[in-house]
Design a protein around this motif. Structure first.
Motif, PDB file in Angstrom:
ATOM      1  N   ARG A 182       3.273  15.425   5.286  1.00  0.00           N
ATOM      2  CA  ARG A 182       4.011  15.794   6.511  1.00  0.00           C
ATOM      3  C   ARG A 182       3.743  14.777   7.613  1.00  0.00           C
ATOM      4  N   LEU A 183       2.500  14.325   7.720  1.00  0.00           N
ATOM      5  CA  LEU A 183       2.168  13.306   8.729  1.00  0.00           C
ATOM      6  C   LEU A 183       2.949  12.027   8.456  1.00  0.00           C
ATOM      7  N   ILE A 237       9.977  14.758   0.809  1.00  0.00           N
ATOM      8  CA  ILE A 237       8.593  14.607   0.336  1.00  0.00           C
ATOM      9  C   ILE A 237       8.557  14.046  -1.087  1.00  0.00           C
ATOM     10  N   ARG A 238       9.642  14.264  -1.857  1.00  0.00           N
ATOM     11  CA  ARG A 238       9.649  13.829  -3.261  1.00  0.00           C
ATOM     12  C   ARG A 238       9.644  12.304  -3.402  1.00  0.00           C
ATOM     13  N   HIS A 239      10.041  11.596  -2.321  1.00  0.00           N
ATOM     14  CA  HIS A 239       9.990  10.124  -2.378  1.00  0.00           C
ATOM     15  C   HIS A 239       8.576   9.613  -2.673  1.00  0.00           C
ATOM     16  N   PHE A 240       7.561  10.350  -2.221  1.00  0.00           N
ATOM     17  CA  PHE A 240       6.176   9.889  -2.403  1.00  0.00           C
ATOM     18  C   PHE A 240       5.752   9.872  -3.866  1.00  0.00           C
ATOM     19  N   ARG A 250       0.854  -1.190   0.000  1.00  0.00           N
ATOM     20  CA  ARG A 250       0.000   0.000   0.000  1.00  0.00           C
ATOM     21  C   ARG A 250       0.883   1.230   0.000  1.00  0.00           C
ATOM     22  N   HIS A 251       0.522   2.234  -0.793  1.00  0.00           N
ATOM     23  CA  HIS A 251       1.301   3.478  -0.793  1.00  0.00           C
ATOM     24  C   HIS A 251       1.197   4.102   0.603  1.00  0.00           C
ATOM     25  N   PRO A 252       2.336   4.605   1.126  1.00  0.00           N
ATOM     26  CA  PRO A 252       2.290   5.146   2.496  1.00  0.00           C
ATOM     27  C   PRO A 252       1.240   6.249   2.660  1.00  0.00           C
ATOM     28  N   LEU A 253       0.981   7.024   1.599  1.00  0.00           N
ATOM     29  CA  LEU A 253      -0.028   8.087   1.741  1.00  0.00           C
ATOM     30  C   LEU A 253      -1.428   7.494   1.907  1.00  0.00           C
ATOM     31  N   VAL A 297      -3.823   8.093   5.117  1.00  0.00           N
ATOM     32  CA  VAL A 297      -5.206   8.592   4.998  1.00  0.00           C
ATOM     33  C   VAL A 297      -6.157   7.638   5.705  1.00  0.00           C
ATOM     34  N   GLU A 298      -5.967   6.335   5.489  1.00  0.00           N
ATOM     35  CA  GLU A 298      -6.879   5.371   6.119  1.00  0.00           C
ATOM     36  C   GLU A 298      -6.759   5.391   7.642  1.00  0.00           C
TER      37      GLU A 298
END
Ligand code: FA5
Length: 337
Positions: free
Chosen positions: A309-310, A320-323, A100-103, A107-108
């Motif tokens: 940021r979270l 942040i660019r890793h995402f 699962r993407h960390p973002l 969110v979940e």
């Protein structure tokens, strides 16, 4: 002749060779047809004898061909089956599983935390009108605070939303002046920011909105503290700093302690020990009124947090660019998240 024909039938290796034997011996121009055709020239005594013999030879060759044909076909099917058989004892090929993407995971998790506090999840469009993105939030056309969020415009009236706050106005309108309203709204937002370790031109926010009778600043603080503790754990702390947003009064910015540095050479918090994760405040009376709520009867709070940021704080990610660069080595680290 018969012996010769039978020998050739035995020798035939495939259906095609067999067919050639059939044509050569039993065909219209074959020797047996020729014998049968020449019967007229024979004497009356010879005729039944020769006829019977020719018929016998023909039937024998024919049945030999048929038997051989069946044998060849069976052999062909068997060979095919043998070739296609599956060796069930071979080890399987390992399947690569995704993560699962960390973002998505963050969110979940945030959704879960707020569902537990009685919030429900709302959504709004990414292409937004100037009215909902700015005007309904007390940011009229000439307001200088519009510069805080440099925007991508399609037309004078249509833009990529710069924050998830327009969902506040859209949701309040739906409630037609009757509270309570208690929602969070995750989604993508877009700004003409220069990309660096902590800024991206496209990122995610989660908006929170609570409107009811007698909602106070202490409720906001309590909710954010409860959230921070459930999301980051008890060893992280939060601090509130006074701030300004045209749609809240008073306004605060909320920082979470960095947790991944001793203050020295940290790219995430720039050596301050704190990273800003959200903006919040008590909803401005004008915003309540514009969305159909009586500001004398109702009050509320709102907040907007940066999902990247979270995630950076939670998983100690330093850029942040890793995402957004789709490096599978980065993504594979989140298999168990
Ligand atoms: C807002 O966007 C307000 N709408 C938040 C708000 C909502 C205030 C409701 C009051 C009431 P701000 O521009 O500070 O505020 O952004 C909120 C959060 O988004 C920031 O704290 C930060 O975590 C994140 N953020 C902002 N800009 C970027 C960026 N370029 N890249 C990544 N995250 C960002």
């Amino acid at each position: 002749l018969k012996e010769q024909a039978l020998a050739q039938v035995t020798e035939a290796q495939d259906v095609k060779a067999l067919q050639e034997v059939r044509v050569a011996y039993l065909g219209k121009k074959g020797p047996i047809t020729e014998v049968l055709r020449g019967m007229g020239k024979l004497s009356a005594e010879e005729r039944p004898l020769i006829g019977q013999m020719a018929n016998e030879v023909r039937d024998e060759i024919k049945s030999a061909i048929e038997t051989k044909e069946v044998a060849l076909e069976t052999a062909a099917v068997e060979a095919k089956l043998a070739k296609e058989s599956i060796d069930v004892t071979l080890p399987g090929r390992p399947q690569k599983t995704g993560a699962r993407h960390p973002l998505t995971a963050v969110v979940e998790e945030v959704e879960d935390a707020f569902l537990g506090l009685g919030f429900s999840v709302a959504e709004g469009p990414e292409v937004e009108t100037d009215y909902y993105n700015f005007e309904a939030l007390n940011l009229p056309k000439d307001h200088p605070a519009r510069d805080m969020q440099d925007s991508f415009y399609f037309t004078d009236e249509l833009l990529l939303r710069t924050h998830t706050s327009p969902v506040q106005a859209r949701t309040m309108e739906k409630f037609e002046g009757r509270g309570p309203v208690k929602i969070i709204c995750p989604g993508k937002v877009f700004r003409r920011d220069d990309d660096d370790a902590t800024h991206s031109h496209q990122f995610m926010q989660i908006e929170g909105l609570f409107v009811d009778k007698n909602v106070r600043m202490s409720d906001l603080k309590g909710v954010l503290e409860a959230f921070a503790q459930s999301f980051f754990g008890p060893d992280r702390s939060i601090r509130l700093r006074p701030s300004f947003f045209p749609f809240t009064e008073p306004s605060v910015e909320v920082d979470v302690s960095c947790g991944m540095c001793g203050g020295e050479g940290c790219r995430v918090c720039k050596n301050t020990g704190w990273i800003e994760v959200l903006g919040a405040g008590m909803i401005h009376p004008k915003v309540l009124e514009m969305s159909g709520f009586d500001s004398k009867e109702y009050s509320g709070f709102a907040f907007g947090m940066g999902v990247e940021r979270l995630a950076m704080l939670k998983y100690d990610i330093d850029d942040i660019r890793h995402f957004y660069t789709n490096d599978v080595r980065f993504l594979a680290q989140f298999k168990r998240v």
